[in-house]
Design an enzyme around this catalytic site. Structure first.
Site, short mmCIF file in Angstrom:
data_model
loop_
_atom_site.label_atom_id
_atom_site.label_comp_id
_atom_site.label_asym_id
_atom_site.label_seq_id
_atom_site.Cartn_x
_atom_site.Cartn_y
_atom_site.Cartn_z
N ASP A 1 6.90 -5.59 -15.32
CA ASP A 1 7.81 -5.63 -14.17
C ASP A 1 8.22 -7.06 -13.84
O ASP A 1 7.71 -8.03 -14.40
CB ASP A 1 7.14 -4.96 -12.96
CG ASP A 1 5.70 -5.44 -12.72
OD1 ASP A 1 5.30 -6.44 -13.33
OD2 ASP A 1 5.00 -4.82 -11.92
N ASN B 1 -2.64 0.16 -3.14
CA ASN B 1 -2.17 1.50 -2.77
C ASN B 1 -2.07 2.43 -3.98
O ASN B 1 -1.47 3.49 -3.91
CB ASN B 1 -0.81 1.41 -2.07
CG ASN B 1 0.28 0.85 -2.99
OD1 ASN B 1 -0.01 0.49 -4.14
ND2 ASN B 1 1.49 0.76 -2.50
N HIS C 1 -0.62 1.63 -6.93
CA HIS C 1 0.55 1.49 -7.82
C HIS C 1 0.16 0.90 -9.16
O HIS C 1 -0.84 0.21 -9.30
CB HIS C 1 1.70 0.73 -7.15
CG HIS C 1 1.52 -0.74 -6.99
ND1 HIS C 1 1.97 -1.43 -5.88
CD2 HIS C 1 0.97 -1.68 -7.79
CE1 HIS C 1 1.71 -2.71 -6.03
NE2 HIS C 1 1.10 -2.89 -7.17
N GLU D 1 5.45 2.63 -7.12
CA GLU D 1 4.85 2.82 -5.81
C GLU D 1 4.58 4.31 -5.52
O GLU D 1 5.22 5.18 -6.14
CB GLU D 1 5.80 2.27 -4.74
CG GLU D 1 6.06 0.77 -4.84
CD GLU D 1 4.93 -0.07 -4.24
OE1 GLU D 1 3.74 0.28 -4.42
OE2 GLU D 1 5.24 -1.08 -3.60
C1 GLP Z 1 1.48 -6.50 -8.36
C2 GLP Z 1 1.86 -6.12 -9.80
C3 GLP Z 1 0.90 -5.11 -10.38
C4 GLP Z 1 -0.53 -5.54 -10.12
C5 GLP Z 1 -0.76 -5.57 -8.63
C6 GLP Z 1 -2.19 -5.89 -8.25
O1 GLP Z 1 2.02 -5.69 -7.40
N1 GLP Z 1 3.18 -5.61 -9.89
O2 GLP Z 1 1.16 -4.99 -11.77
O3 GLP Z 1 -1.41 -4.62 -10.72
O4 GLP Z 1 0.09 -6.57 -8.10
O5 GLP Z 1 -2.38 -7.26 -8.23
P1 GLP Z 1 -3.77 -7.98 -8.12
O6 GLP Z 1 -4.39 -7.88 -9.45
O7 GLP Z 1 -3.43 -9.39 -7.75
O8 GLP Z 1 -4.55 -7.29 -7.06
#
Ligand code: GLP
Length: 240
Positions: free
Chosen positions: A67, A135, A137, A142
């Protein structure tokens, strides 16, 4: 579904890097689906160490990222483009032309979504690395009324803006939309590897992998994947 339980973030990073290394060694021209966020940073650092020791060669690897924020230039320090170069690509021998990310600044986002989907289907992902949103995702898919299919533009939820504001000066600076591979795209990967660390992920881990499969908890679809591995530390598994 396979769960590898580890003590802490350091062990998690080593275990995940081991699985990715095995993939690269067994198939040097593999396609790696890569993720951003803080969870995979330690995994990338471990891969860089092994590359520097001469144990890994990324020269035939192709990467596709999950993404990107809409509207951030690739050189913006919070763009996922920048993140990937800074945390991995600049320190290994992957060829620049084999690196793929969705373009968050494309003039025609619908065309960019189509381009990325065609690319994903042409390449075929061997191993997809994922983090887990608080959440539930995956990528930027989402919670919603239905699972997403192909690459699409997403409006980020309050919970995601809140979770990601730590990287920006204020919540108002967090882009409100992103372009993300779809859930269907993620499910097409031959193998999926998720890293989850810390207490903040415990609720989502429990709901996603020990609850019903529902688009309200996007990661839950991975229960249906034929080769899914979750590497999680004790804190992330603390509610089980
Ligand atoms: C972002 C990314 C996700 C990632 C998520 C969790 O929203 N788009 O791919 O898994 O953050 O991030 P973190 O690992 O910093 O908790």
């Amino acid at each position: 579904m396979r769960i590898i339980r580890v003590k802490n973030y350091e062990e998690l990073s080593r275990a995940a890097a081991n699985i990715i290394s095995a993939q690269v060694i067994l198939k040097p021209d593999c396609v790696l689906g890569l993720a951003t966020g803080s969870s995979p940073v330690g995994t990338y650092q471990q891969l860089i160490k092994w590359y520097q020791k001469g144990d890994l060669d990324f020269s035939h690897v192709t990467s596709v990222n999950l993404d990107e924020y809409v509207g951030l230039n690739p050189d913006h320090d919070q763009s996922y483009h920048y993140f990937m170069h800074h945390n991995l690509f600049d320190s290994i021998n992957i060829h620049p032309e084999k690196i793929n990310l969705p373009d968050g600044c494309a003039k025609d986002m619908a065309a960019e979504c189509r381009r990325y989907d065609t690319l994903l289907r042409t390449l075929g992902v061997d191993l997809q690395l994922l983090g887990l949103g608080n959440n539930g995702h995956i990528g930027f898919n989402e919670p919603d009324e239905e699972f997403s299919k192909g690459t699409h533009v997403v409006t980020l939820t309050e919970s995601t803006l809140e979770a990601n504001k730590r990287f920006f000066e204020s919540i108002d600076d967090v882009p409100k939309t992103a372009i993300s591979m779809g859930t269907y795209d993620i499910m097409q990967a031959k193998r999926v590897l998720m890293v989850a660390s810390g207490k903040a992920k415990a609720e989502a881990v429990k709901a996603a992998f020990f609850g019903p499969i529902t688009p309200h908890m996007p990661a839950s679809i991975l229960q249906f994947h034929k080769d899914f591995t979750l590497v999680a530390d004790e804190d992330a598994l603390s509610l089980l």
